[in-house]
Design an enzyme around this catalytic site. Structure first.
Site, PDB file in Angstrom:
ATOM      1  N   ILE A 134       0.841  -1.192   0.000  1.00 12.76           N
ATOM      2  CA  ILE A 134       0.000   0.000   0.000  1.00 12.76           C
ATOM      3  C   ILE A 134       0.876   1.242   0.000  1.00 12.76           C
ATOM      4  O   ILE A 134       1.671   1.454   0.916  1.00 12.76           O
ATOM      5  CB  ILE A 134      -0.916   0.000   1.262  1.00 12.76           C
ATOM      6  CG1 ILE A 134      -1.728  -1.303   1.300  1.00 12.76           C
ATOM      7  CG2 ILE A 134      -1.805   1.236   1.272  1.00 12.76           C
ATOM      8  CD1 ILE A 134      -2.557  -1.573   0.052  1.00 12.76           C
ATOM      9  N   GLU A 135       0.781   2.015  -1.069  1.00 12.90           N
ATOM     10  CA  GLU A 135       1.669   3.165  -1.194  1.00 12.90           C
ATOM     11  C   GLU A 135       0.924   4.490  -1.140  1.00 12.90           C
ATOM     12  O   GLU A 135       1.502   5.530  -1.431  1.00 12.90           O
ATOM     13  CB  GLU A 135       2.515   3.019  -2.466  1.00 12.90           C
ATOM     14  CG  GLU A 135       3.234   1.663  -2.478  1.00 12.90           C
ATOM     15  CD  GLU A 135       4.424   1.567  -3.411  1.00 12.90           C
ATOM     16  OE1 GLU A 135       4.719   2.559  -4.090  1.00 12.90           O
ATOM     17  OE2 GLU A 135       5.045   0.493  -3.436  1.00 12.90           O
ATOM     18  N   SER A 136      -0.366   4.467  -0.808  1.00 14.85           N
ATOM     19  CA  SER A 136      -1.024   5.752  -0.534  1.00 14.85           C
ATOM     20  C   SER A 136      -1.851   5.594   0.746  1.00 14.85           C
ATOM     21  O   SER A 136      -2.617   4.647   0.903  1.00 14.85           O
ATOM     22  CB  SER A 136      -1.887   6.182  -1.715  1.00 14.85           C
ATOM     23  OG  SER A 136      -2.859   5.211  -1.985  1.00 14.85           O
TER      24      SER A 136
END
Ligand SMILES: *[C@@H]1O[C@H](CO)[C@@H](O)[C@H](O)[C@H]1NC(C)=O
Ligand SMILES: *[C@@H]1O[C@H](CO)[C@@H](O)[C@H](O)[C@H]1NC(C)=O
Ligand SMILES: *[C@@H]1O[C@H](CO)[C@@H](O)[C@H](O)[C@H]1NC(C)=O
Length: 689
Positions: A158-160
């Site tokens: 998960i990058e946001s």
């Protein structure tokens, strides 16, 4: 035989097996890799069958949550909307049966768009994942984009930042525990290295994650900087102590191009970084982004190779706890193996003794040629192999061992090669000579001198056949094919990670071939000119060490003057001019030097595969290299300066060897010297060709 002797066998066997398993497990670092974002990386099953990886994360389920239809995005590998990804079920099964865990990674850095809007959204996504990729059977209408494959778990990349990933972790875990078949599933995550991670802190705080591969890249504050592992190690400390319940992996780019920053070359990783991180109790291994870059650069092949070497030479100094563990295993293993060996030795002696007493001394086998012991020898520095006693086979034995020449391995100007089996099960390669010159006596004398050759870089000759018109040579079978098929294959269907030989390996191969030619040219009391040096005659063993084939065959097939016989085929690019036509003079060891030079330049060309203009012949490339040596070497940006030095040496040596005037060419001994010096001490020849 006394029954006392037999008792310990199962025990010793079990001990040595256990010790071997422990030692080999400690050799390899566990590697997790991401697959799915570039079709050039090859198929999933080929990725798993490389044996390099313990975990493969399918990248990615790039869109989900907040009312979106979940979308699987595996780049060009398959087309999810049409159900095309269901065919991956077979690949996933083959990975799992090879012991590789396959997970679905959700999220990623792409623009697909994903977030969770509420706890019930999280619950919905958990149920979707469970029903479509894991053990869920609840929703009979679930489309199951990967067919009937049951994955080993879910990975959070998960990058946001968004809320509710902790709920997702909780809800997935409840579903995992509900599995009717009692199967275990994994929950893993790939946070960025600043601790705690902005997107995953709450989820990781649940303590539910099994493996956490932290991305130590694209973040200068916590990644490796050239020559300085300080920032990385401080972050590592935070992660490993902050997540005591998880197994933590060191996530790295697999090449310079794989990330904006944070790349650590394999040598530095093995010598400086891993020793410092392995001490953590919850250290698990490394994670690489991604398969596609790893395949291009051979990063993990190289790393595993370095680590095996390191562990084989485990020193006795201090060390981390896992080093010590390894050492203890190795000591126990070595002791058990030693006892077992001693025991076997005793048995063997006992049996031999009995046998020889019964039958007298073993007579030499019918028709075998024992190579006469050669005159007092200067011991060459090369490791020795046991001298072979050549076995003579009949025509029909050759036919039987090759199953009537059923499986052709290759063909060349001197004959065709077939695969075969000896009665004892050993695999062999049988070369049936064509147009062999000389009478039977000459043939026998040549074969026995070939049999005398003993060098680690020569394919061992086991026997021969001389019956009527049939003349054949029986060699040990080298399973990995030739340098041609490794370094020169542009055929992507031969999916094998070893195809992408890295520069250091190519250099080692060049050195191995130079040494064996040096040996053949006189150092080993032999005086054999090979006359057929080319990639197809350089076979590679399990460790990708070169073994030259066809040694001495030129003497069997070409007339005494050293020229090709009347029906010689046209010249191929590796042949020195004098090998093809006597008008260029006599063949000599320099003919091999020439072929060797062409081969080395071709190795560079094949590896780099750059376009230097319209004329793509090797000769043109060599001339181009001569004029652009430094720019060319500097353009190889994904390697260390040491590696560039190796490339430069290969090129300079190659250019010296391919000069047409024999007097200007170096001897093979000089070639070996040049390869061992620094490129700074080498000069280019005055001109090429
Ligand atoms: C895929 O891999 C090829 C070869 O490594 C590379 O040239 C290309 O840029 C990659 N494509 C993407 C989208 O990463
Ligand atoms: C999720 O993302 C969408 C746009 O992609 C946005 O409109 C929405 O507000 C986000 N929801 C939450 C809870 O962050
Ligand atoms: C899903 O997670 C939330 C938050 O942890 C929890 O309240 C809820 O009971 C969970 N649902 C199930 C079915 O486990």
């Amino acid at each position: 035989m006394s029954s006392k002797l037999w008792l310990p066998v199962p025990l010793l066997w079990a001990m040595s097996v256990l010790a071997a398993a422990a030692a080999s497990a400690s050799d390899d670092v566990k590697i997790a890799v991401y697959w799915g974002q570039n079709t050039s990386e090859g198929s999933l099953s080929d990725t798993c069958s490389t044996g390099l990886y313990a975990y493969v994360n399918l990248a990615f389920l790039s869109s989900f949550g907040d009312g979106r239809a979940p979308v699987l995005n595996l780049a060009g590998h398959c087309d999810p909307p049409s159900g095309g990804c269901a065919s991956l079920a077979a690949d996933i099964a083959s990975c799992q049966s090879a012991g590789v865990k396959v997970l679905l990674s959700i999220g990623g850095g792409g623009l697909g768009g994903y977030n969770l809007s509420s706890p019930s959204d999280a619950q919905g996504v958990a149920t979707y994942l469970w029903d479509n990729f894991l053990g869920g059977t609840g929703a009979s209408g679930a489309p199951r984009p990967l067919g009937d494959a049951v994955l080993d778990g879910i990975d959070f990349d998960i990058e946001s930042p968004s809320q509710y990933y902790d709920d997702l972790a909780q809800n997935l875990t409840s579903l995992y525990r509900s599995d009717a078949r009692g199967r275990a599933y994994l929950l893993t995550a790939a946070p960025q290295c600043p601790f705690p991670d902005a997107s995953l802190a709450a989820a990781l705080g649940t303590g539910l994650f099994d493996n956490v591969w932290v991305q130590f890249y694209n973040n200068p504050g916590c990644q490796y900087a050239p020559g300085d592992a300080g920032a990385l190690l401080r972050a590592w400390q935070n992660w490993t102590t902050g997540l005591p319940a998880a197994t933590v992996f060191l996530g790295l780019p697999a090449s310079l191009d794989a990330a904006g920053s944070g790349f650590v070359d394999a040598d530095t990783l093995a010598s400086q970084v891993l020793p410092a991180v392995e001490g953590a109790d919850n250290y698990g291994g490394i994670m690489l982004w991604s398969r596609s870059y790893d395949k291009d650069t051979g990063f993990s092949v190289k790393l595993q190779g370095i680590l095996r070497n390191r562990n084989n030479h485990t020193d006795t100094g201090g060390g981390t706890s896992s080093d010590k563990k390894t050492r203890i295993y190795i000591i126990v293993g070595a002791a058990a193996a030693g006892v077992l060996l001693l025991f076997l030795l005793i048995c063997t002696c006992f049996l031999c003794h009995k046998k020889y007493r019964g039958s007298g001394t073993a007579p030499p086998e019918e028709g075998s040629v024992t190579p006469p012991a050669s005159a007092p020898k200067k011991e060459p520095p090369q490791p020795k192999q046991r001298p072979q006693r050549l076995k003579r086979y009949t025509d029909s034995e050759v036919e039987r061992m090759t199953k009537s020449y059923a499986h052709k391995l290759g063909h060349g100007s001197t004959g065709d090669v077939y695969r075969g089996n000896l009665r004892d099960g050993r695999q062999v390669a049988v070369k049936v000579l064509k147009d062999s010159v000389g009478d039977d006596k000459e043939f026998m004398s040549e074969v026995s001198s070939i049999g005398r050759i003993s060098h680690v870089n020569v394919v061992p000759l086991l026997g021969f056949c001389l019956q009527g018109p049939t003349r054949a040579l029986v060699y040990e079978y080298i399973p990995n094919g030739s340098l041609e098929s490794y370094a020169f294959s542009n055929n992507d269907s031969v999916e094998n990670y070893s195809l992408w030989l890295y520069w250091e390996k190519l250099f080692d191969i060049a050195v191995g071939v130079a040494r064996v030619l040096q040996y053949l040219h006189g150092v080993g009391n032999t005086n054999i000119v090979h006359l057929n040096v080319k990639p197809r005659n350089i076979l590679l063993d399990q460790e990708l060490c070169p073994k030259i084939s066809d040694v001495g065959v030129a003497n069997l097939c070409f007339s005494k003057e050293g020229k090709r016989t009347g029906n010689a085929r046209g010249r191929d690019r590796y042949d020195a001019p004098e090998v093809v036509s006597r008008k260029f003079g006599a063949t000599s060891s320099k003919s091999d030097v020439y072929s060797y030079g062409v081969m080395v330049v071709e190795m560079v060309r094949a590896k780099r595969n750059i376009n230097v203009g319209e004329d793509t012949t090797g000769k043109y490339f060599a001339q181009w290299l001569y004029e652009h040596l430094d720019p060319f070497c500097n353009s190889i940006s994904d390697v260390s300066s040491e590696t560039r030095d190796l490339v430069k040496k290969m090129i300079i040596v190659g250019l010296w060897c391919i000069q047409t005037a024999q007097t200007n060419q170096p001897s093979m001994s000089r070639v070996v010297e040049m390869l061992q010096s620094s490129s700074m001490d080498l000069e280019l020849p005055v001109r090429t060709s």
